[in-house]
Design an enzyme around this catalytic site. Sequence first.
Site, mmCIF file in Angstrom:
data_model
loop_
_atom_site.group_PDB
_atom_site.id
_atom_site.type_symbol
_atom_site.label_atom_id
_atom_site.label_comp_id
_atom_site.label_asym_id
_atom_site.label_seq_id
_atom_site.Cartn_x
_atom_site.Cartn_y
_atom_site.Cartn_z
ATOM 1 N N GLY A 108 0.789 -1.182 -0.056
ATOM 2 C CA GLY A 108 -0.082 -0.033 0.064
ATOM 3 C C GLY A 108 0.927 1.341 -0.045
ATOM 4 O O GLY A 108 0.589 2.007 -0.896
ATOM 5 N N THR A 142 -5.777 5.896 0.327
ATOM 6 C CA THR A 142 -5.597 5.650 -1.223
ATOM 7 C C THR A 142 -4.730 4.447 -1.535
ATOM 8 O O THR A 142 -4.825 3.534 -2.359
ATOM 9 C CB THR A 142 -5.225 6.949 -1.991
ATOM 10 O OG1 THR A 142 -3.938 7.277 -1.488
ATOM 11 C CG2 THR A 142 -6.488 8.078 -1.850
ATOM 12 N N CYS A 143 -3.701 4.354 -0.670
ATOM 13 C CA CYS A 143 -2.783 3.296 -0.632
ATOM 14 C C CYS A 143 -3.430 1.854 -0.718
ATOM 15 O O CYS A 143 -2.850 0.828 -1.228
ATOM 16 C CB CYS A 143 -1.373 3.346 0.134
ATOM 17 S SG CYS A 143 -1.997 3.461 1.935
ATOM 18 N N MET A 144 -4.402 1.693 0.301
ATOM 19 C CA MET A 144 -4.940 0.476 0.268
ATOM 20 C C MET A 144 -6.203 0.481 -0.202
ATOM 21 O O MET A 144 -7.196 -0.738 -0.134
ATOM 22 C CB MET A 144 -4.995 0.109 2.000
ATOM 23 C CG MET A 144 -3.953 0.211 2.361
ATOM 24 S SD MET A 144 -2.699 -1.108 2.032
ATOM 25 C CE MET A 144 -3.777 -2.639 2.525
#
Length: 611
Positions: A284, A578-580
């Site tokens: 992520g 947003t990374c996940m």
Amino acid sequence: KNSNYYRMSSVFCDVFSHTLLPVDDEEFANMFLSPTMSLLTLSEVVHYLNQELYDVYWVHPVLLSTSFDGKDDDGRFRFLLSGTKLFNSLYDRWCRQTTTIKFCTEESWCWKFTVATNDAAAPVGAIASGNINELEDHMDDDDDDDVQMEENATNNYHSRRQQEEEGEDALLANAFRDPKLARVLTACPQALPFIQRVQMFHSLLEQDKEATQEDTHQSMLRSMMMQDENFLDRHWLRVRVRREDLFADSLRQLNTLGKKLRGKVQVTMINKHGTEESGIDGGGVFKEFLDDLIREAFLPSSDGDGLFSVSPVESLYVNPFPAGRDSIDLLQQYEFLGRVLGKAVYESILVEPQFSLAFLNLILGKHNSLDDLKTFDPEIYRNLSSLRKMDETVLAGLGLTFEITSAYTNRGQFSNSAATISVPLMPNGDSIPVKKANVIQYVHLVAHHKLNIEGSIQTKAFLRGFRDLIPASWVRLFSASELQKLISGDDAVKGIDVDNMKRSMQYAGGYHPSQPIIMWFWEVLEEMSAERQRKFLKFMTSCSRQPLLGFQALIPLPCIQQIHLDDSNRDKLPTSSTCMNLLKLPKYDNKETLREKLLYAIEAGAGFELT
């Protein structure tokens, strides 16, 4: 159907292809798309070629070993070459005009077996036809009939391209089990539906990851079993990046890796105080890092000195006048950008930049023509087109010669001068006046210089980096507009496929799809305008366009996590990681409060918080 039938068909295809050579897209529309002008519609021509090529490629495939024995296969082989050339020429026209004039549907290009049965071999890196290279040689020989004008303009360009990409089609062919399918994908990939080609592309990526990342995984397991404390340093690509120097740090640590960048990368972010941000990167943080890096790297600068510029149609292209153009570091930066974008495609991470179709053509290894100038700079295209319509007197009064003002020589090298210079478009071009008899050659040479020569040094550096991650033959499964979809998702989809997202959604923190707040959430999302739906998607995943293969293709899958509210945080807004692909949704008491808070969050662009 005997050999004479196919010979006559070949003559038809050759004449049609030759007729199209000097014709631009506007003339093409007037000639072939007017109901009063054409006895045979283009859709009928495409349908005819579709059926006949399906036969010679698939049902009764032509074999080169029997093509010159004096039997019927001789005529069929000639038609395979001529028909494929016309089929691809018309498809290129269709790709450029599909937004304005559709002379057939997308399905018209697909062969019956692909539409009806989805019958394609999976990529397995096994056997392919030994005749692929020989067929390509014959296809190239057939192009010798092209007009001398185009040949003179592009001879050196094509020669360099051929040397750079020799054998790439064979590499693509060798990735597929079925030799017939390999030949189709090499010669006319549009015969397979776009989504099916996307699936094949992702299969190629997964196969490559198994060979690169799985080896790393197995090595890590062995090292852990041997209680090797330094196994991560040897088997992961680990980087420490300062947020305040994101581009410079990333360039210094990642650019020298080359093809090794296909491996797993673990990122540790350093904040402005010089301390490591909390959290272990399981994929992520790298996604967030790549999003931020691409956003910064491809952002055009206000002073025009950035690595990329914005075209008049609001798309990105290589800046032909970057700062420090005499620096070796400049080309290293372009190589790095190529690797960064290639890594995003390799990991199936959708990113926001929208590139010009002319630049995407160069990524595909294609040569830009006059008609591609229309999608790059409509004003220059109109000016050049107007020259073709002028009479001899008016044209002579302009005093034009075969030269252009540019910062690049006709070999694509930076001029020695700091400013632009006058560059001849052909030997002694400065003394050759533009006349009615040669104006077509002139406008093609100007377009060639603008689209294929200017910025070519930077573009080649970019392609060296990109192809370290993504072989050229893999992306040649697609047209330029399809490649943009592969990079950024489908911009034609105005909102979100809410039902598809609902089927793929995961829930955490105590949420369940049967709970009222989750039902309210889906109702609110469905009631949003298409524009707000895309803002929500960007808020949650960092990209405003949904994946080509649906939300089930997102890695990790989208998830809604419950955030408990108490008296101290009743006004808390939804946030996201947003990374996940994670939405952190507070448990509001009613639907209207949920709507108000969610809309406020996505409109304000608030959201990301590191977890």
